[in-house]
Design a protein around this motif. Sequence first.
Motif, mmCIF file in Angstrom:
data_model
loop_
_atom_site.group_PDB
_atom_site.id
_atom_site.type_symbol
_atom_site.label_atom_id
_atom_site.label_comp_id
_atom_site.label_asym_id
_atom_site.label_seq_id
_atom_site.Cartn_x
_atom_site.Cartn_y
_atom_site.Cartn_z
ATOM 1 N N GLN A 165 45.965 35.056 23.050
ATOM 2 C CA GLN A 165 46.300 34.965 24.475
ATOM 3 C C GLN A 165 45.223 35.638 25.316
ATOM 4 N N LEU A 166 44.772 36.813 24.879
ATOM 5 C CA LEU A 166 43.731 37.518 25.621
ATOM 6 C C LEU A 166 42.437 36.721 25.626
ATOM 7 N N ARG A 167 42.140 36.062 24.513
ATOM 8 C CA ARG A 167 40.939 35.232 24.442
ATOM 9 C C ARG A 167 40.952 34.192 25.556
ATOM 10 N N GLY A 168 42.080 33.512 25.719
ATOM 11 C CA GLY A 168 42.185 32.494 26.751
ATOM 12 C C GLY A 168 42.049 33.066 28.149
ATOM 13 N N GLU A 169 42.674 34.229 28.394
ATOM 14 C CA GLU A 169 42.609 34.841 29.718
ATOM 15 C C GLU A 169 41.186 35.282 30.051
ATOM 16 N N LEU A 170 40.519 35.912 29.071
ATOM 17 C CA LEU A 170 39.151 36.369 29.310
ATOM 18 C C LEU A 170 38.211 35.193 29.516
ATOM 19 N N ALA A 171 38.372 34.149 28.703
ATOM 20 C CA ALA A 171 37.503 32.978 28.821
ATOM 21 C C ALA A 171 37.606 32.358 30.205
ATOM 22 N N GLN A 172 38.814 32.250 30.716
ATOM 23 C CA GLN A 172 39.015 31.670 32.042
ATOM 24 C C GLN A 172 38.345 32.523 33.120
ATOM 25 N N THR A 173 38.515 33.843 33.025
ATOM 26 C CA THR A 173 37.918 34.750 34.008
ATOM 27 C C THR A 173 36.397 34.699 33.956
ATOM 28 N N LEU A 174 35.843 34.723 32.741
ATOM 29 C CA LEU A 174 34.388 34.751 32.595
ATOM 30 C C LEU A 174 33.757 33.423 32.971
ATOM 31 N N ASP A 212 47.360 45.367 28.894
ATOM 32 C CA ASP A 212 46.713 44.909 30.119
ATOM 33 C C ASP A 212 45.563 45.845 30.477
ATOM 34 N N TYR A 213 45.723 47.122 30.154
ATOM 35 C CA TYR A 213 44.645 48.087 30.362
ATOM 36 C C TYR A 213 43.429 47.698 29.525
ATOM 37 N N ASP A 214 43.646 47.278 28.266
ATOM 38 C CA ASP A 214 42.540 46.832 27.412
ATOM 39 C C ASP A 214 41.791 45.671 28.059
ATOM 40 N N ARG A 215 42.541 44.759 28.659
ATOM 41 C CA ARG A 215 41.922 43.586 29.279
ATOM 42 C C ARG A 215 40.990 44.003 30.417
ATOM 43 N N HIS A 216 41.462 44.891 31.275
ATOM 44 C CA HIS A 216 40.633 45.359 32.382
ATOM 45 C C HIS A 216 39.402 46.100 31.868
ATOM 46 N N GLN A 217 39.603 46.888 30.815
ATOM 47 C CA GLN A 217 38.482 47.652 30.261
ATOM 48 C C GLN A 217 37.443 46.729 29.621
ATOM 49 N N LEU A 218 37.898 45.705 28.902
ATOM 50 C CA LEU A 218 36.969 44.761 28.280
ATOM 51 C C LEU A 218 36.123 44.051 29.331
ATOM 52 N N LEU A 219 36.747 43.661 30.427
ATOM 53 C CA LEU A 219 35.990 43.001 31.493
ATOM 54 C C LEU A 219 34.980 43.957 32.111
ATOM 55 N N ALA A 220 35.428 45.147 32.473
ATOM 56 C CA ALA A 220 34.550 46.094 33.166
ATOM 57 C C ALA A 220 33.428 46.587 32.270
ATOM 58 N N HIS A 221 33.747 46.932 31.026
ATOM 59 C CA HIS A 221 32.804 47.586 30.123
ATOM 60 C C HIS A 221 31.946 46.572 29.365
ATOM 61 N N GLU A 222 32.589 45.672 28.657
ATOM 62 C CA GLU A 222 31.860 44.750 27.786
ATOM 63 C C GLU A 222 31.230 43.590 28.571
ATOM 64 N N ALA A 223 32.052 42.884 29.352
ATOM 65 C CA ALA A 223 31.565 41.661 30.000
ATOM 66 C C ALA A 223 30.635 41.951 31.174
ATOM 67 N N TYR A 224 31.094 42.822 32.096
ATOM 68 C CA TYR A 224 30.368 43.006 33.349
ATOM 69 C C TYR A 224 29.262 44.054 33.264
ATOM 70 N N VAL A 225 29.048 44.639 32.069
ATOM 71 C CA VAL A 225 27.885 45.514 31.869
ATOM 72 C C VAL A 225 27.078 45.029 30.666
ATOM 73 N N HIS A 226 27.646 45.113 29.464
ATOM 74 C CA HIS A 226 26.850 44.787 28.277
ATOM 75 C C HIS A 226 26.405 43.328 28.257
ATOM 76 N N SER A 227 27.321 42.412 28.444
ATOM 77 C CA SER A 227 26.939 40.996 28.451
ATOM 78 C C SER A 227 26.106 40.661 29.687
ATOM 79 N N LEU A 228 26.515 41.181 30.831
ATOM 80 C CA LEU A 228 25.823 40.871 32.084
ATOM 81 C C LEU A 228 24.368 41.321 32.059
ATOM 82 N N THR A 229 24.091 42.550 31.610
ATOM 83 C CA THR A 229 22.714 43.028 31.580
ATOM 84 C C THR A 229 21.893 42.276 30.533
ATOM 85 N N ALA A 230 22.528 41.845 29.452
ATOM 86 C CA ALA A 230 21.813 41.042 28.459
ATOM 87 C C ALA A 230 21.414 39.692 29.041
ATOM 88 N N LEU A 231 22.316 39.062 29.769
ATOM 89 C CA LEU A 231 22.005 37.776 30.395
ATOM 90 C C LEU A 231 20.908 37.917 31.449
#
Length: 424
Positions: A165-174, A212-231
């Motif tokens: 379920q989280l995979r689907g939510e994150l994919a849609q947001t990203l 839900d806290y994990d979801r917010h943290q994954l977006l802020a930490h992993e997606a919007y910093v680690h993945s973003l700076t790599a891209l």
Amino acid sequence: MSPPPAEVPPGLARYAALDQRLLAAVRPIRILPTVAWPASLEDRMIGDYAAGRLALPQVRYGPPDLSAARAELVAIEREAGHEDPLGDYLCRTAESWRIAAEMLEAAGTAGVTAPSIVLYGHPGDLIPGSSKSNLDAARYFVDLADELGADLLADEVAGTIAAEQLRGELAQTLDGFFGAGVIAVEVDPELTAKAAAGATRIRLRGGTTFTDYDRHQLLAHEAYVHSLTALNGRAQPLLASLARTSPRVTATQEGLAVFAELMSGAIDISRLKRISLRILAIDMALRGADFVEVYRFFLERGQSVADSFHSAQRVFRGVPPTGGAVFAKDNVYLSGLLAVHTFFRWALKQRRMDLLRHLFAGKLALHDVVALEPHFTSGAIVAPRWLPPWMQHVHGLAGKLAFSLFVNRIHMGRVQAEELSLGL
């Protein structure tokens, strides 16, 4: 998708060539895989520890021969020189990879400790602009969390989210943020960490649940910093290495990621306690505590058997579990957060919001953002295409930082409750 890289500016081609040599040289240097423990060993020992059978782990490592990589890195350092900020960047980056290679060649021995401290810092290092150390900060956050602990229980999220379920939510947001398919989200049943991020893929551990806290943290930490700076780093025309996290930028990258949690409201005092406890544990191990003692330290502070085992394991990756040796990487989360927070406040005071935006142009250290400014100005290093949501609202960010700049002048030791009540 990101636009194709622009042409390398005239006169800088030799730095681009050295950068490509650097990337080729470091390909066999794989830090975390080299010091990782077998999953089968972890599972068996967690079962033993849950049953009260506490024995020191017996871990075998296969130290790689990285002599060829080290020789090439020495050559790159020599040829890059320090005449230009680009050469200095290449020298510093090559040196950090060379130290990492030396560290990995010592895997399984106490020889990992010294180079890991050079790369990731020591608990006793002073916080920039302060007479306090990382260890002092860690103790402060642990004590504060313990004092507030009873009041925090009501804030915990009761519901859980399945990995799929989280995979689907994150994919849609990203997809909505980066564009469709730029970052894939996958469920990986073999993943030992709860989540891991690369430039184009975020993996979630299968068979587990997330809050839900994990979801917010994954977006802020992993997606919007680690993945973003790599891209953003992948789009650089001159320095392709800006897409890869070198050892010397680890503290800034992790500090920036935790700072992003803070700015986006995706962090709580319990999270600060967890990263602070790891620094206390590194200090314990350096002073002679063995794996079992460090495990008990985490257990006594409220972590589960499995979490306590994994927390202790992080301290002893690549080193003997008998005490006196550490893998110091977990020092960077709190020290990096404090350094990044200070840098943001300094940049605001200097009216240099441009420096803060440049921090997301790739995998940069704080030093690089200032030193490479002439090449940002010339366009040789391009500004980031993507910025985290909280960085896109400059006035809101400036408001938070300006408020912290002012209130830090208030000395809490001089504040009396009576004054506060009379003043309202």
